[in-house]
Design an enzyme around this catalytic site. Structure first.
Site, PDB file in Angstrom:
ATOM      1  N   GLN A 246      27.125  28.987  14.533  1.00 54.65           N
ATOM      2  CA  GLN A 246      27.979  28.827  13.364  1.00 54.65           C
ATOM      3  C   GLN A 246      28.275  30.179  12.727  1.00 54.65           C
ATOM      4  OE1 GLN A 246      25.559  26.297  10.878  1.00 54.65           O
ATOM      5  NE2 GLN A 246      23.809  27.648  11.078  1.00 54.65           N
ATOM      6  N   HIS A 276      19.864  18.409  -4.475  1.00 57.79           N
ATOM      7  CA  HIS A 276      18.587  18.359  -3.775  1.00 57.79           C
ATOM      8  C   HIS A 276      17.565  17.459  -4.467  1.00 57.79           C
ATOM      9  CE1 HIS A 276      20.384  21.950  -1.833  1.00 57.79           C
ATOM     10  NE2 HIS A 276      19.841  21.375  -0.787  1.00 57.79           N
ATOM     11  N   ASP A 300      18.310  25.969   4.683  1.00 59.82           N
ATOM     12  CA  ASP A 300      18.278  26.847   3.507  1.00 59.82           C
ATOM     13  C   ASP A 300      16.981  26.720   2.717  1.00 59.82           C
ATOM     14  OD1 ASP A 300      18.625  24.390   2.181  1.00 59.82           O
ATOM     15  OD2 ASP A 300      20.792  24.670   2.068  1.00 59.82           O
ATOM     16  N   ASP A 320      15.653  22.708  12.183  1.00 56.98           N
ATOM     17  CA  ASP A 320      17.009  23.217  11.968  1.00 56.98           C
ATOM     18  C   ASP A 320      17.438  23.985  13.212  1.00 56.98           C
ATOM     19  OD1 ASP A 320      19.108  23.701   9.597  1.00 56.98           O
ATOM     20  OD2 ASP A 320      19.006  25.510  10.823  1.00 56.98           O
ATOM     21  N   ASP A 354      17.694  21.663  18.458  1.00 53.15           N
ATOM     22  CA  ASP A 354      18.689  20.624  18.229  1.00 53.15           C
ATOM     23  C   ASP A 354      17.970  19.355  17.805  1.00 53.15           C
ATOM     24  OD1 ASP A 354      21.407  19.326  18.592  1.00 53.15           O
ATOM     25  OD2 ASP A 354      20.205  18.173  20.009  1.00 53.15           O
ATOM     26  N   ALA A 355      18.314  18.813  16.660  1.00 47.83           N
ATOM     27  CA  ALA A 355      17.587  17.671  16.103  1.00 47.83           C
ATOM     28  C   ALA A 355      17.661  16.447  17.014  1.00 47.83           C
ATOM     29  CB  ALA A 355      18.124  17.334  14.713  1.00 47.83           C
ATOM     30  N   ASP A 372      19.266  16.014   6.212  1.00 49.07           N
ATOM     31  CA  ASP A 372      20.171  16.849   5.408  1.00 49.07           C
ATOM     32  C   ASP A 372      21.087  17.654   6.321  1.00 49.07           C
ATOM     33  OD1 ASP A 372      21.327  18.092   3.234  1.00 49.07           O
ATOM     34  OD2 ASP A 372      19.747  19.606   3.035  1.00 49.07           O
TER      35      ASP A 372
END
Length: 510
Positions: A246, A276, A300, A320, A354-355, A372
């Protein structure tokens, strides 16, 4: 009448340069195609649509170029050389030009496809011209074999180098300039070979001029990127980096720090606490002993910050995809202050994976799962909102556990929002929607889920800035314009959510 073949030159040296040029032009041609497709995906979303249409338009243009080659009579070498220079100029500047044009032109797709068609047409001229130039130097069978072999090897090189090396190490703008320079190198090699058999003064001057523009662009690539991003975001850019996965951009205006991924806002430091707190505490607070928590996405560290407020939480696993994201928000003093050092906490373990693949391999079970992910703007993200994915998540959610999913805006995209609930229910879970107002995003939605009835009220810690015991129950009330409606189940084979999301947000933004 036989076609004019032009002046004779040293056959072996010319043949070698021309065959080598097949490898270079094939690699460069595919790189320009991948740049256009990737850039369109970044800026327009829906990667499948963008890549499909860009590749289709590019291949169609190559067909036009091949067809036009029949009208080239004589001096194929000279024309091939000039085509190389035009490709070098257009292809080399393509990524920079598209980034700079996106914020300022009304119809970006027109500019995108005009450039794709122009480059594709020129690339389509190359191979037919090369075959005609080489036809008297090889037997036909050997000629076709050599040209196609080098062409396919070049395509392989481009397809491997682009995602693994070029984008993460150079970025898209630098990659364009580097391969434009490679096209110029082919032209200069031909000029060198032909220098004794024809006048090359004007061609050499043109090649050097194109080379100078590309080298200048390469030297100023970072500045060009920043100009485009300042125009796009209309905010001072304080950090920007392209990773394998990304484009990460941070902007700051006054005390407002904002994160964008591929051009999409992820948070504003002024109001991210609303998002959040609403994402985490309705689920976390409904579990009496949330010892083991899983966060999917949230690189994040802001969701992790909320989870780690709870002293009952003994272990947090955060999954993540992008290691650059978690590294940035762990090591930057400013960003670590925002997430209160959550990514360096001894109670937290980061898994960069990768989830979808990680969750299928996962063993054990979790008391709370926080999902999220970014919005389902493309199919690669849409798979993380499918029934298949939620079934795997349900498998590792404890019988009395609770999960929550960020689910886009129920006001702007109500069909998309309620598709998440329908999909969670299809995966065998009980789902309950709720929403909160986040000024940077507007009315935003979440979906809570569990294996059975969900506890009525959560425990909330002291010190929250948004959620209170009085306001939390109000989040489950949906007025008519956001009320539940019939929606399909999002599956891997239909990706209904990605399509409805693109339609609803496209209508709103259009």
């Amino acid at each position: 009448m036989a076609e004019e073949e032009g002046p004779k030159v040293d056959g072996p040296s010319l043949a070698f340069v021309l065959l080598l040029s097949v490898l270079v032009v094939a690699t460069c041609g595919l790189i320009y195609e991948l740049l256009a497709g990737t850039l369109a995906s970044y800026l327009l979303g829906d990667s499948v649509t963008q890549f499909s249409t860009v590749i289709g338009a590019y291949l169609f243009a190559m067909g036009i170029g091949s067809w036009l080659s029949r009208y080239v009579h004589g001096d194929e070498l000279g024309i091939f050389l000039r085509v190389e220079l035009m490709i070098a100029l257009l292809g080399g500047w393509s990524a920079a030009a598209l980034f700079l044009l996106f914020p300022v032109v009304g119809d970006f797709r027109f500019a995108l496809y005009t450039l794709v068609l122009a480059i594709g047409t020129l690339v389509g001229l190359e191979i037919p011209l090369l075959i005609r130039i080489l036809k008297n130097r090889f037997a036909f069978r050997e000629l076709v074999s050599n040209v196609l072999t080098f062409d396919y090897v070049g395509a392989l090189l481009a397809s491997v180098l682009f995602p693994l090396v070029l984008v993460p190490q150079l970025g898209m703008i630098r990659t364009g300039f580097v391969f434009g320079i490679a096209n110029v190198a082919v032209a200069l090699a031909l000029i060198w070979v032909l220098r004794r058999s024809r006048r090359v003064g004007w061609d050499l001057a043109a090649a050097l001029l194109v080379l100078a523009t590309l080298v200048g662009g390469l030297a100023n690539a970072e500045q060009l990127q920043r100009w485009s991003e300042v125009a796009f975001y209309d905010e001072p850019v304080v950090y920007a980096r392209s990773t394998r996965f990304q484009r990460i951009v941070l902007t700051r205006r006054g005390d407002d720090l904002r994160l964008y991924l591929n051009g999409n806002l992820q948070f504003s430091s002024r109001d991210e606490y609303r998002y959040h707190e609403a994402l985490v505490w309705p689920a976390l607070g409904r579990v009496a002993d949330p010892a083991n928590v899983l966060i999917l996405g949230g690189g994040d560290g802001l969701a992790a910050r909320e989870v780690l407020r709870d002293p009952k939480v003994r272990a947090v696993t955060l999954v993540d995809l992008d290691p650059e994201m978690t590294r940035l928000f762990r090591d930057s003093r400013t960003l670590a202050a925002l997430n209160r050092g959550s990514l360096a906490s001894p109670r937290l373990r980061v898994e960069n994976a990768d989830a979808f693949g990680w969750i299928r391999r996962a063993r054990g079970s979790y008391d709370v799962i926080i999902v999220d992910f970014p919005d389902p703007t493309e199919f690669a993200l849409g798979k993380l909102y499918t029934e298949s994915f939620y079934r795997e998540v349900a498998r590792i959610l404890k019988p009395d556990g609770v999960m929550t999913v960020q689910s886009t805006s129920p006001l702007i995209a109500p069909r998309s929002y309620w598709t998440v609930a329908s999909t969670l229910e299809a995966a065998g879970l009980t789902a309950r929607g709720y929403h909160a107002y986040v000024p940077s995003f507007g009315e935003w939605g979440f979906t809570m889920a569990g294996h059975g009835a969900l506890p009525a009220t959560p425990r909330l810690p002291a010190g929250l800035r948004f959620l209170t015991a009085e306001s939390e129950p109000l989040m489950y009330d949906f007025p008519p314009d956001m009320a539940r409606r019939p929606t399909p189940v999002n599956r891997l084979d239909n990706q209904a959510l990605v399509r409805s999301f693109a339609e609803e947000w496209g209508h709103y933004e259009g």
